[in-house]
Design an enzyme around this catalytic site. Structure first.
Site, short mmCIF file in Angstrom:
data_model
loop_
_atom_site.label_atom_id
_atom_site.label_comp_id
_atom_site.label_asym_id
_atom_site.label_seq_id
_atom_site.Cartn_x
_atom_site.Cartn_y
_atom_site.Cartn_z
N ASP A 24 0.84 -1.23 -0.03
CA ASP A 24 -0.02 0.05 -0.06
C ASP A 24 0.87 1.24 0.18
O ASP A 24 1.97 1.35 0.53
CB ASP A 24 -1.13 -0.11 1.21
CG ASP A 24 -2.11 0.94 1.18
OD1 ASP A 24 -2.32 1.40 0.00
OD2 ASP A 24 -2.51 1.32 2.35
N ASN A 72 -11.22 -2.76 -5.07
CA ASN A 72 -10.56 -1.83 -5.95
C ASN A 72 -11.20 -1.37 -7.30
O ASN A 72 -10.80 -0.44 -8.01
CB ASN A 72 -9.01 -2.33 -6.10
CG ASN A 72 -8.15 -1.90 -4.81
OD1 ASN A 72 -7.34 -2.83 -4.86
ND2 ASN A 72 -8.26 -1.26 -4.11
C1 IPE Z 1 -5.35 -2.85 -0.13
O1 IPE Z 1 -5.00 -1.43 -0.28
C2 IPE Z 1 -5.46 -3.57 -1.34
C3 IPE Z 1 -4.21 -3.57 -2.07
C4 IPE Z 1 -3.10 -3.43 -1.51
C5 IPE Z 1 -4.48 -4.23 -3.37
P1 IPE Z 1 -6.26 -0.16 -0.39
O2 IPE Z 1 -5.45 0.90 -0.63
O3 IPE Z 1 -7.32 -0.42 -1.41
O4 IPE Z 1 -6.85 -0.41 0.97
P2 IPE Z 1 -7.79 0.69 1.73
O5 IPE Z 1 -9.01 1.07 0.82
O6 IPE Z 1 -7.14 1.99 2.04
O7 IPE Z 1 -8.38 0.13 3.11
C1 IPE Z 2 -1.66 0.24 -3.26
O1 IPE Z 2 -1.45 1.50 -3.30
C2 IPE Z 2 -1.98 -0.52 -4.77
C3 IPE Z 2 -3.17 -0.77 -4.87
C4 IPE Z 2 -4.56 -0.79 -4.11
C5 IPE Z 2 -3.79 -1.44 -6.26
P1 IPE Z 2 -2.69 2.51 -3.26
O2 IPE Z 2 -3.14 2.77 -4.85
O3 IPE Z 2 -3.71 2.15 -2.58
O4 IPE Z 2 -1.85 3.87 -2.77
P2 IPE Z 2 -2.66 4.81 -1.56
O5 IPE Z 2 -2.88 4.15 -0.52
O6 IPE Z 2 -3.79 5.58 -2.33
O7 IPE Z 2 -1.29 5.68 -1.33
MG MG Z 3 -4.13 2.41 -0.63
#
Ligand code: IPE
Ligand code: IPE
Ligand code: MG
Length: 249
Positions: A24, A72
């Site tokens: 993340d 997602n």
């Molecule tokens: C969790 O990250 C899912 C992945 C890393 C694929 P998110 O960024 O989607 O999680 P939330 O929404 O902040 O909980």
């Molecule tokens: C994790 O990084 C990747 C996926 C969930 C696919 P994020 O895209 O959630 O990055 P933040 O949390 O917005 O920084």
């Molecule tokens: Mg995220």
């Protein structure tokens, strides 16, 4: 008393057999640099390649990474499309390198909403690498812990099971044939599970770091492993009941 079936074989090892990572912080990494979010995802793929190598170095047998959650899909369509292209490049182009490194690639999650091209390349990549033995690298794609439990229950319903035991359910989850993760790592500062492997986390150790995924370097990986080494895994017992070599405190 015997341990429950879902715990599989309890592990007391100082090195995790199975690491699960919630990668993340890609979007925030890009934002810090005044770049569009997709640059963070691109850099995140480089981090993933590095982490695969760290795991090979440390002889970690199983690595499972959360690449795309069932939630997602709620993201802007342009970002979803970009991520799907990245996944395609992983299973299409990078798979040659995985194969060369004797890595078995698996993909878990609901494949119904993925494009036909992506589905076909996943199947090809899994077939190509299925006999590889250095490490099993699993990509969780359109995966949710709740989805995993439900698909297991539905399989049992289809088999007309009247009463479901823990062992039945555990045996029908996506990664039923490998040990449950010993260590969950989440980068990016949030302290939540976001619907990653839920059933499988029953006795996992957790490591949270504020470091954003694109910045997760060897030093950070070592910190997670060192933290794990200090954990005393008791599986319900008292510290004194453990053999001396398994006591950490
Ligand atoms: C969790 O990250 C899912 C992945 C890393 C694929 P998110 O960024 O989607 O999680 P939330 O929404 O902040 O909980
Ligand atoms: C994790 O990084 C990747 C996926 C969930 C696919 P994020 O895209 O959630 O990055 P933040 O949390 O917005 O920084
Ligand atoms: Mg995220």
């Amino acid at each position: 008393m015997t341990l429950s079936a879902t715990q599989k074989i309890p592990s007391y090892s100082e090195i995790p057999d199975h690491i699960a990572i919630i990668m993340d912080g890609n979007g925030r990494w890009a934002k810090q640099k005044h770049l569009p979010r997709i640059f963070g995802h691109k850099k995140g793929v480089d981090t993933l390649e590095n982490v695969i190598n760290f795991c090979l170095d440390e002889q970690i047998k199983y690595l499972t990474v959360f690449a795309f959650s069932t939630e997602n899909w709620r993201r802007p369509i342009e970002e979803v499309n970009f991520l799907m292209e990245l996944f395609l490049s992983l299973v299409q182009a990078k798979v040659t390198l995985y194969h060369k490194n004797n890595i078995c690639l698996r993909v878990i999650g609901n494949r119904n909403n993925l494009s036909k091209t992506l589905r076909e390349h996943i199947e090809k990549a899994e077939k190509l690498t299925e006999k590889n033995t250095a490490m099993t690298f699993t990509l969780a794609l359109d995966y949710g812990g709740k989805w995993d439990i439900l698909q297991a229950v539905n399989k049992l319903f289809a088999a007309e099971k009247k009463e479901i035991t823990e062992a039945d359910l555990a045996a029908n989850l996506m990664l039923s044939d490998i040990p449950d993760p010993d260590l969950y790592i989440r980068t990016g500062g949030e302290k939540r599970i976001s619907n990653f492997m839920l059933w499988q986390m029953a006795y996992a150790e957790f490591y949270f770091t504020d470091v954003l995924w694109p910045d997760f370097a060897r030093e950070e990986f070592d910190k997670a492993l060192n933290s794990f080494k200090k954990r005393e895994r008791r599986y319900g017992r008292t510290s004194e009941q453990l053999p001396i070599e398994q006591q950490r405190k």
